[in-house]
Design an enzyme around this catalytic site. Structure first.
Site, PDB file in Angstrom:
ATOM      1  N   GLU A 158     -19.473 -96.883 -43.972  1.00  0.00           N
ATOM      2  CA  GLU A 158     -20.291 -96.071 -43.045  1.00  0.00           C
ATOM      3  C   GLU A 158     -20.317 -96.579 -41.605  1.00  0.00           C
ATOM      4  OE1 GLU A 158     -24.138 -95.685 -44.910  1.00  0.00           O
ATOM      5  OE2 GLU A 158     -23.344 -94.543 -46.582  1.00  0.00           O
ATOM      6  N   GLU A 263     -18.363 -91.822 -54.596  1.00  0.00           N
ATOM      7  CA  GLU A 263     -19.794 -91.729 -54.928  1.00  0.00           C
ATOM      8  C   GLU A 263     -20.176 -90.281 -55.220  1.00  0.00           C
ATOM      9  OE1 GLU A 263     -22.256 -93.688 -51.971  1.00  0.00           O
ATOM     10  OE2 GLU A 263     -20.812 -95.304 -51.702  1.00  0.00           O
TER      11      GLU A 263
END
Ligand code: XIL
Length: 372
Positions: A158, A263
């Site tokens: 991220e 994910e």
């Protein structure tokens, strides 16, 4: 008459049981063997053997595992001189016992990282070389401990904003985008055989994917290997579109890296966010109108979820040559972080096993996509 009824009943019973045996016979790990690894993220209770119902499900259904929280910096290395390896060791041992591909998540991330990593004793941001020293020590210790056991690392997680610019994290404030290069350099040096990934959410947004492409190119220019880009895949029933996901897969694989879906979960609840953020601090308020299924999931939504998963896995199978792994973020609905994100205390149904560990319609739907 009676014996006729009995034999009809017997035949019916046989039919029902063979049908369910036939349905149960395959597993995800068998069904997707020739497509890609199929993984699940497991929590501390599952890792430490305190969730007996999940145990065989994890072992039988999945060819890969990811640690939901237990390898994050704040968990495994909470203080400068304190490492907590017990659960992480159990995690790696479990993957080995199950003959699974073991994922490491994650080495460098702005969330779930202790404050001390970035500051000096006056709470001021440290200089670049101090940060690098801390990152190096952390990566060498953690990735070094599991060298040859953990097959691939989310080295950096991220680092991008949704518009493709760099997130203004403290890593970035101290070191600019070079922190990414350093993280890959340290990870590669300590375990040259481990795969190395850059991982992010909202990777269906073209600008964000362009940002990831820039990261891949920057790493290669600096002589660092990157094996795959991870698309987290915290998605919704109606967003993103299959076309958006497909474009991203194609754009990334043109850069010479694999794509991994790291994910995956599909929220069935009303989405209180406009930006689809999966940044864990971007929380929203819970309220009754965004938490409609506390007493169970209506069949129509169950079917819609199965159709959505079917379309997504149809796409994954179409591009199986580009996709290395698809990992669900959680084993069953009751474990999912989506029950608490973006709003706390909701009842979501984003996975393919229900709260009783039973396969949902989506489970059978995705298995069907393999042969299509
Ligand atoms: C989540 C976990 O699932 C939660 O249990 C925890 O409270 C917060 O983090 N992106 C990531 C994951 O890379 O590590 C996050 O996991 C979800 C968003």
């Amino acid at each position: 008459m009676k014996s006729f009824l009995v034999s009809i009943l017997g035949a019916l019973l046989l039919f029902v049981s063979t049908a369910s045996v036939a349905q149960k016979k395959t597993t995800l790990r068998k069904a997707f063997k020739k497509s890609f690894l199929i993984g699940t993220a497991i929590n501390s209770r599952q890792i430490n053997g305190r969730d007996s119902l999940a145990k065989s499900l994890i072992a039988n259904e999945f060819s890969s595992i990811s640690p939901e929280n237990d390898l994050k910096w704040s968990v495994i290395h909470p203080q400068p001189k304190e490492y907590k390896f017990e659960t992480a060791d159990n995690y790696v041992a479990l993957g080995k016992a199950n003959k699974q591909f073991i994922v490491g998540h994650t080495l460098v991330w702005h969330s779930q990282v202790p404050n001390w990593v970035f500051v000096d004793s006056n709470n001021a941001l440290v200089a670049k070389d101090v940060l690098y020293q801390r990152m190096k020590e952390h990566i060498e210790t953690v990735a070094g401990r599991y060298k040859g056991k953990i097959g691939g690392w989310d080295v950096v997680n991220e680092a991008l904003n949704d518009d493709g610019t760099m997130r203004n994290s403290r890593y970035y404030q101290i070191a600019g985008d070079e922190f990414i290069v350093k993280a890959f350099e340290y990870a590669h040096a300590v375990d040259p055989k481990a795969e190395l990934y850059y991982n992010d959410y909202n990777m269906y947004k073209p600008e964000k994917v362009d940002g990831a492409v820039r990261i891949v190119r920057m790493l290669k220019e600096k002589g660092q290997r990157i094996d795959a880009v991870g698309m987290q895949g915290h998605w919704h029933l109606d967003s993103p579109t299959i076309e958006e996901i497909e474009k991203s897969i194609l754009t990334l694989s043109k850069e010479g890296v694999k794509v991994v879906i790291t994910e995956l979960d599909i929220s069935v609840l009303p989405n209180p966010q406009r930006n689809n953020s999966s940044n864990i601090t971007d929380v929203a308020q819970n309220s009754q109108n965004i938490n409609p299924y506390t007493n169970g999931l209506p069949d129509s939504v169950q079917v819609a979820l199965a159709k959505r998963y079917e379309a997504i896995f149809g796409l994954f199978n179409k591009h199986k040559d580009k996709i290395g792994r698809v990992t669900f973020w959680g084993v069953q609905d009751g474990n999912s972080w989506k029950n608490n994100f973006p709003a706390r205390g909701r009842t979501d149904y984003p996975l393919i096993f229900d709260r009783s560990h039973q396969p949902k319609k989506a489970y059978y739907a995705i298995i069907e996509t393999v042969n299509k």
